[in-house]
Scaffold this active site. Structure first.
Site, mmCIF file in Angstrom:
data_model
loop_
_atom_site.group_PDB
_atom_site.id
_atom_site.type_symbol
_atom_site.label_atom_id
_atom_site.label_comp_id
_atom_site.label_asym_id
_atom_site.label_seq_id
_atom_site.Cartn_x
_atom_site.Cartn_y
_atom_site.Cartn_z
ATOM 1 N N GLY A 108 37.989 15.151 52.536
ATOM 2 C CA GLY A 108 39.322 14.551 52.615
ATOM 3 C C GLY A 108 40.292 15.522 53.259
ATOM 4 C CD GLU A 133 44.713 23.310 49.686
ATOM 5 O OE1 GLU A 133 45.353 22.824 50.612
ATOM 6 O OE2 GLU A 133 45.031 23.164 48.490
HETATM 7 MO MO1 MOS Z 1 44.783 19.391 50.294
HETATM 8 S S1 MOS Z 1 45.719 19.544 52.102
HETATM 9 O O1 MOS Z 1 46.005 19.651 49.205
HETATM 10 O O2 MOS Z 1 43.987 17.965 50.162
#
Ligand code: MOS
Length: 747
Positions: free
Chosen positions: A245, A713
């Site tokens: 995603g 991330e």
């Molecule tokens: Mo992420 S850009 O917080 O799915």
């Protein structure tokens, strides 16, 4: 457990065990049902027709020819699209975006949906879409970071201020012994999850059943319910698995809603799957940035000022501004700090959150700038970072809730062998004559919390069900969250029926911002603790129980038993407690949310350091990353195998960002010229020879109940700069425009 047993050794709990994915077998055998695998009876296929221009109007569509094609059932255009209860431009912020839902003939970007063909087969729908042969009135597209007049956005990212300052930057720069003023550019990128946005929609009267990948089913329910004028509870979403995603499935997108509209139009279930090239437009992207960094240092190499300005681009009709300057708020200590933005509105689909939004682009520029300053000072870039990294959060002055960055630097450097790095560039070659360079980047990502709820039910047979509307994007939520569930109840994983992935379960929050495990985990932990508290109350108030009088806090839960804390030989099975109380089950509830008082007192971030080795062909300019070592501290690790995998994924994306990904727009037409996976390059296995991710232990008592920080991330941050800096170290050439393509290293 036998001596020398593998890493599956148990230490009395599930948390911390490197379990393999609970859903792994399903996935490798094709048993995992993704959205597009659902085929309800009577289902039709829908195919979008998308705009071939970037700005103007659709003047004609040959609907008659398309409708006459065998198998075509209907063509949905602005002329017959079902009426919506709420105009799609009427959004409620934040996290809601304007959608192109065939409300008029306007074209606002290339690949915008302009019609949907619905047919008995995919082939017929595809052919019908081709037969529409749209004609347009075309206006000149506005393209790129200089494509329109810049302005200062009201807010960036998810609502952060567009202008922040502390101290006097100009004074800090004037007083500096050395100054740096540089411009860095990053290219537009598209999410390109392996699974394109897909949807199977079935209306059952006013109830809508939807198979679609979602990173946040509760927001999707609300958005869809608003558009169709129904109760959110009437929107039933099934999203057990996502094929990736990266932020593009965090909010519901236009193609998904068009599938629902198509199903309403024809009164039958409809499946709509985006084609790969259609992904380059209506489902978000990471916008380009041009970042200006101004740094000053004193004679010792300590920062006196840091100014980080970002120019970015959004669409003409909605607001998302890549928050690239924000990372400078948290990483390096400086008495004067300023961040600011401006932006242009161009004829593009609206940008969106994309893995490490802001931090990925921002840390790329910041880490190269820091490296350039270290070079100017004649200092080793690690030594320069050790001198300048922030002990308290620079912008807020708050202490970090915990911080193991120094250890990340040390562990990574040792593992990598940084100490033998020559200071000057172009000093190392491999046996084949390739230039070798080493670079470093600091990694940083905020530890966020969203809201979530969970439910746990312990039954008289001693087994339990734990339920939460959580999402698995591939990161391993089915496993990590089940581990938390089992521990919260003092049960073995095998005795917990863990359910997630549908919208009728308690709201699982957002699988985004790297905080799904923390958020959903806290809710699950709370639900289990609630069950155990109720069970303890029953037992400790019952004279027939060996736990009588121990008090609620005087017992602990382990292996399906409650035990006295002061004497663990005295305890009782859950089943016995429930049986004597005549209870069939006990149900508990848990909630999660960020704690505002703690967030006001502490800055909360995960930290890390990434070390890169690159090899550059001196004749061809070809760059290969030959080694990456990352060391990351992110609080409590629920499942080290999955966490390592998340770090790898982030670091691989870092390679992709530094060397490969670049959506190129034709300035004449405003169309993306490489809207496919052949020409839009992403890093593949052959580009990733050696990866290591070191999990640096960190105990953060403040961040949330379980001490969990995000890992999804942070791996992107730091890596991009480390690679760019390694390219400089290999070649002596400072490339400030990403991705670093070979032409920039020639001549
Ligand atoms: Mo992420 S850009 O917080 O799915």
């Amino acid at each position: 457990m036998a001596e020398g047993a593998p890493a599956r050794a148990r230490h009395g709990s599930s948390i911390g065990q490197p379990l393999t994915r609970q859903d792994g077998l399903l996935k490798v055998t094709g048993g995992a049902r993704y959205a597009a695998d659902n085929h309800p009876a009577g289902m039709l296929h829908a195919v979008m027709a998308v705009s071939g221009i970037a700005r103007g109007r659709v003047t004609a569509l040959d609907v008659d020819t398309a409708c006459a094609h065998p198998g075509v059932v209907a063509v949905m255009t602005p002329a017959n699209a079902p009426k919506l209860a709420r105009h799609p431009d009427d959004t409620g912020k934040p996290f809601m975006f304007r959608l192109d839902l065939l409300q008029n003939d306007l074209v606002r970007y290339a690949n915008q949906p302009i019609a949907v063909v619905i047919a008995e087969t995919l082939e017929a729908a595809t052919e019908g879409a081709a037969l529409l042969c749209p004609t347009y009135s075309v206006e000149q597209a506005r393209v790129g970071l200089d494509g329109a007049e810049p302005f200062e956005p009201r807010a960036v990212g998810a609502g952060e201020a567009a202008r922040c300052a502390k101290g006097d930057v100009e004074a800090g720069l004037s007083a500096a012994a050395r100054r740096l003023d540089r411009v860095y550019e990053t290219a537009p990128q598209y999410h390109n999850a392996m699974e394109p946005h897909a949807m199977v929609a079935e209306w059952q009267g006013d109830r809508l059943v939807l198979d679609t990948p979602s990173q946040c089913m509760s927001m999707a329910q609300n958005r869809i319910a608003g558009l169709f004028g129904i109760d959110p509870a009437q929107v039933h979403i099934r999203s057990p698995f996502l094929g990736g995603g990266f932020g593009s499935k965090a909010v519901i997108s236009a193609p998904q809603v068009l599938g629902i509209m198509a199903a309403r139009l024809v009164g039958r279930p409809v499946k709509l799957v985006m084609r790969r090239e259609q992904m380059f437009g209506p489902v978000g992207h990471r916008a380009a940035t041009r970042q200006t960094l101004r740094l000053g240092v004193d004679a010792s190499g300590a920062l006196t000022a840091l100014d980080h300005h970002t120019r970015t681009a959004s669409s003409t009709f909605d607001d998302f501004f890549e928050p690239a300057s924000g990372v400078s708020h948290t990483v390096y200590a400086t008495p004067a700090l300023a961040t600011s933005y401006d932006a242009v509105r161009i004829d593009t689909g609206t940008p969106l959150f994309m893995r490490a939004p802001g931090e990925a682009s921002g840390s790329a520029a910041l880490e190269i700038a820091i490296d350039e300053m270290a070079e100017a000072c004649g200092m080793d870039p690690l030594e320069f970072r050790l001198k300048n990294y922030a002990e308290v959060e620079p912008i807020s002055g708050k202490p970090f809730s915990s911080k193991a960055l120094r250890e990340c630097y040390a562990r990574g450097a040792t593992r990598f062998g940084w100490a033998s790095r020559p200071l000057a560039p172009r000093q190392m070659r491999d046996a084949d004559g390739l230039l070798v360079g080493w670079g470093i980047g600091t990694a940083s990502f905020p530890a966020l919390m969203f809201e979530a709820a969970a439910r746990a039910t312990l039954r008289s047979d001693g087994a339990a069900t734990v339920e939460i509307g959580a999402h698995d994007m591939g990161q391993g939520a089915w496993t990590a969250l089940a581990q938390i569930a089992a521990d919260s109840l003092g049960l073995d994983l095998a005795d917990v029926d863990f359910r997630m992935g549908t919208s009728d379960l308690p709201n699982g929050g957002i699988a985004g911002g790297s905080c799904h495990t923390a958020t959903a985990g806290q809710a699950i932990h709370g639900a289990g603790a609630d069950v155990i508290a109720q069970l303890s109350q029953i037992a400790t108030n019952d004279q027939r129980s060996p736990l009588f009088g121990a008090g609620n806090t005087g017992v602990l839960a382990r292996n399906g038993r409650l035990l006295r804390r002061d004497d663990e030989s005295r305890g009782e099975n859950y089943t016995d407690i429930l049986a004597r109380a005549g209870r069939a089950c006990i149900e508990g509830a848990g909630k999660a949310a960020g704690d505002q008082a703690t967030q006001a007192a502490y800055a909360m971030h995960a930290h890390g350091a990434v070390f890169a080795e690159v090899k550059v062909d001196p004749g061809l300019g070809q760059v290969r990353v030959s080694r990456l070592v990352g060391a990351f501290a992110a609080g409590r690790i629920i499942n080290p195998r999955l966490v390592q995998s998340q770090y790898y994924g982030g670091m691989i994306w870092g390679i992709s960002f530094a060397l490969h990904e670049h959506a190129v727009t034709d300035t004449r037409s405003g169309r993306i010229m490489n809207a496919n996976l052949a020409d839009y390059h992403v890093t593949v296995n052959a580009d990733v020879p050696s990866l290591e991710a070191i999990l640096v232990e960190e105990h953060d008592p403040h961040v949330n109940a379980l001490g969990i920080k995000g890992v999804g991330e942070i791996g992107v941050t730091g890596t991009v700069g480390a690679i760019a800096n390694a390219v400089w170290h290999a070649t002596g050439i400072r490339v400030r425009t990403l991705p670093i393509t070979l032409d920039r290293l020639l001549g």
